[in-house]
Design an enzyme around this catalytic site. Structure first.
Site, PDB file in Angstrom:
ATOM      1  N   ARG A 246       0.866  -1.183   0.000  1.00  9.66           N
ATOM      2  CA  ARG A 246       0.000   0.000   0.000  1.00  9.66           C
ATOM      3  C   ARG A 246       0.900   1.228   0.000  1.00  9.66           C
ATOM      4  O   ARG A 246       1.993   1.210   0.571  1.00  9.66           O
ATOM      5  CB  ARG A 246      -0.882   0.031   1.257  1.00  9.66           C
ATOM      6  CG  ARG A 246      -2.062  -0.924   1.226  1.00  9.66           C
ATOM      7  CD  ARG A 246      -3.148  -0.490   0.241  1.00  9.66           C
ATOM      8  NE  ARG A 246      -4.300  -1.378   0.265  1.00  9.66           N
ATOM      9  CZ  ARG A 246      -4.441  -2.447  -0.526  1.00  9.66           C
ATOM     10  NH1 ARG A 246      -3.493  -2.766  -1.392  1.00  9.66           N
ATOM     11  NH2 ARG A 246      -5.548  -3.171  -0.448  1.00  9.66           N
ATOM     12  N   GLU A 275      -3.889   7.607  -4.284  1.00  4.74           N
ATOM     13  CA  GLU A 275      -4.283   7.146  -5.608  1.00  4.74           C
ATOM     14  C   GLU A 275      -5.601   7.769  -6.013  1.00  4.74           C
ATOM     15  O   GLU A 275      -6.482   7.923  -5.170  1.00  4.74           O
ATOM     16  CB  GLU A 275      -4.393   5.612  -5.594  1.00  4.74           C
ATOM     17  CG  GLU A 275      -3.047   4.966  -5.334  1.00  4.74           C
ATOM     18  CD  GLU A 275      -3.150   3.466  -5.047  1.00  4.74           C
ATOM     19  OE1 GLU A 275      -4.227   2.897  -5.213  1.00  4.74           O
ATOM     20  OE2 GLU A 275      -2.149   2.896  -4.645  1.00  4.74           O
ATOM     21  N   HIS A 293      -1.721   0.664  -9.578  1.00  8.13           N
ATOM     22  CA  HIS A 293      -2.338  -0.295  -8.639  1.00  8.13           C
ATOM     23  C   HIS A 293      -2.955  -1.480  -9.369  1.00  8.13           C
ATOM     24  O   HIS A 293      -4.150  -1.758  -9.236  1.00  8.13           O
ATOM     25  CB  HIS A 293      -3.380   0.408  -7.750  1.00  8.13           C
ATOM     26  CG  HIS A 293      -3.648  -0.344  -6.478  1.00  8.13           C
ATOM     27  ND1 HIS A 293      -3.927   0.274  -5.281  1.00  8.13           N
ATOM     28  CD2 HIS A 293      -3.669  -1.674  -6.202  1.00  8.13           C
ATOM     29  CE1 HIS A 293      -4.127  -0.644  -4.331  1.00  8.13           C
ATOM     30  NE2 HIS A 293      -3.975  -1.830  -4.874  1.00  8.13           N
TER      31      HIS A 293
END
Lengths: 329, 329
Positions: A246, A275, A293
């Site tokens: 993460r 993000e 991602h």
């Protein structure tokens, strides 16, 4: 609604903001064959509350898809909830302490995704060390015939790779990198008796003994910014960071500054703190590879994911032992 | 020139067009510590001929650096030549049949380069399947916040990978891809008794049983365009080609057309038929990764290369068995 219809167990689908799995997988259709699905409205908090209060007594299980948080407040609306089936590897959106307090079981999907995530981590590492994306940019930019100084990369073999989080994903990464001749060490909450790789109790010490750090641990209160400025300067000017965990595992602001100043050797990043926003300073760097991602998204893994989610729900409703329960201590 | 100076064996350095190894390696200095080096002038053919004719009687060994051809005509100028030490893995620039006829031993550098080349091949494959360079382009282009349809890639595990040429490089590729859960098969001049992977006697049959073809064989008369249109259409619309061998192993014109038409799934290419020219049609494709013939260039491998070259020359001049002799049948 006939009797048989009512016999299918009820499952709440929790995916706010709306997040659709690619149509081709017919996930909903496959779930509907075995379960009744409750899709709650998201127009307003009042609507959600009123909808859930009408169904709360019959909701024992929910599927969590996408990044919408499962907070203590939300859980409070579901007093009969016993199971959260997360369609993701990471669970930072779920209030795990509250689940523990309530005795709610949480399952995740890292079993379905660990190979993809490991492939992506290794791909990012080769890419950074051997400058593959930068080379591709160089060739597409038409520079090959006119410039001769395309920089050398670095060899994988012999590199000391420190893996932060040696769970399903970390173990798959270790297996792959061993085949490249890398020397693996790791950090995790506690040393794993069955693992022979050197263990470092803290990430700074791991960084001091590594050329590369690969982050694939869960994001929790303890691991937030686990890679801070101190860890990164310890890793050093030739050090490389790969993050498929993460974004907030790294102090991103500090990382960007160290990369820009040449105080860190390179980075392969699939995840970011905010993000889909990526620090623009990174766009100018050839020693950085950026990915939106997508470490865990292949069609083959979606197939595994669906099987895992359905299997977890089936076993729960037939009182059998669940797969992929997340240790929640 | 003193007596001791004359005792160091003479070695011709053959590197037309001029090709310099990066300065940092001090290759020349290290060679000069043990050998006298002859750098012949390249201004004109006449100059070369006159220079070589003066030294021909004392030249028993040459180092071949860079892409300049070693033709039968050139070899004719060196009647006492016994050894060619190539500082490369590929030997397509050397007239091997003429060397065989003359009994000239040829050594190559694939022992020094095989791990780099294998890393690059695997990196290109992950990159094509998981779209890493394309993802990097997507993020750097600022598209992540505005577009949601970044395409899924494909999983490595379970892919049937056909390796064309299972020598030093191919074996290293197989070792790495096995750790990703790929199913390996191979084609080579003949089946290798010590290898358990399925063997296919021709590339078309290998393609029919593969999702991916990885090319890492030598370029010879027999392997020129070994991957032709027929092989590529057999590999099919989802098939991927990785080439770290030589550009002319593939019929490039046909490959470009098949890629543009969507008849081939993707390609990761470190080599091209007319380097440094790369077909411009490829620049528009996201399922293609392009690299400027850099599969075997890392500082760590240069170190190995220098050791290998010096070792081959030393053992030759002391009449010991040579390392890395190329089978020349």
């Amino acid at each position: 609604m006939d009797t048989q219809e009512n016999e299918r167990p009820l499952v709440l689908v929790h995916c706010l903001p709306p997040f659709k799995l690619p149509r081709q997988f017919e996930f909903e259709e496959r779930l509907l064959a075995q379960f009744r699905l409750l899709d709650h409205p998201f127009d307003s908090l009042e609507q959600t509350q009123s909808f859930l209060s009408r169904h709360a007594e019959s909701i024992r299980a929910l599927i969590s898809v996408g990044p919408s948080p499962i907070s203590a407040e939300f859980l409070h609306l579901l007093p009969r909830l016993e199971l959260i089936v997360a369609a993701s590897a990471g669970l930072d959106r779920v209030d795990l302490p509250e689940c523990r307090r309530r005795g709610i079981i949480v399952t995740n999907a890292s079993l379905a995704f660990c190979e993809d995530a490991a492939d992506c981590a290794v791909g990012l590492l080769i890419d950074v060390l051997r400058r593959i994306s930068a080379a591709d940019r160089f060739v597409r930019g038409g520079l090959w015939p006119v410039k001769e100084d395309y920089p050398l990369g670095f060899k994988l073999g012999g590199k000391r790779v420190g893996i932060v989080g040696l769970g399903h994903i970390g173990s798959e990464i270790a297996k792959r990198l061993a085949a490249f001749g890398c020397n693996i060490a790791y950090n995790s909450r506690k040393q794993k008796p069955s693992v022979t790789f050197p263990f470092y109790a803290n990430v700074r010490e791991l960084a001091a003994n590594s050329d590369v750090l690969v982050l694939c641990c869960a994001l929790t209160g303890e691991t937030h910014h686990i890679v801070n400025k101190d860890v990164m300067t310890t890793l050093g000017k030739e050090g490389v960071i790969i993050n498929v965990g993460r974004g907030a595992l790294i102090d991103e602001k500090e990382m960007v500054q160290l990369l820009v100043q040449g105080e860190l050797g390179g980075a392969g990043l699939d995840v970011f703190e905010k993000e889909p926003d990526v620090p623009k300073e990174l766009f100018a760097l050839d020693n950085v590879v950026l990915s939106p991602h997508r470490a865990v998204l292949t069609p083959e893994s979606f197939e595994l994911l669906m099987e895992l989610v359905i299997n977890n729900l089936e076993t729960f409703f037939s009182n059998k032992p669940l797969l992929s329960v997340v240790s929640n201590k």
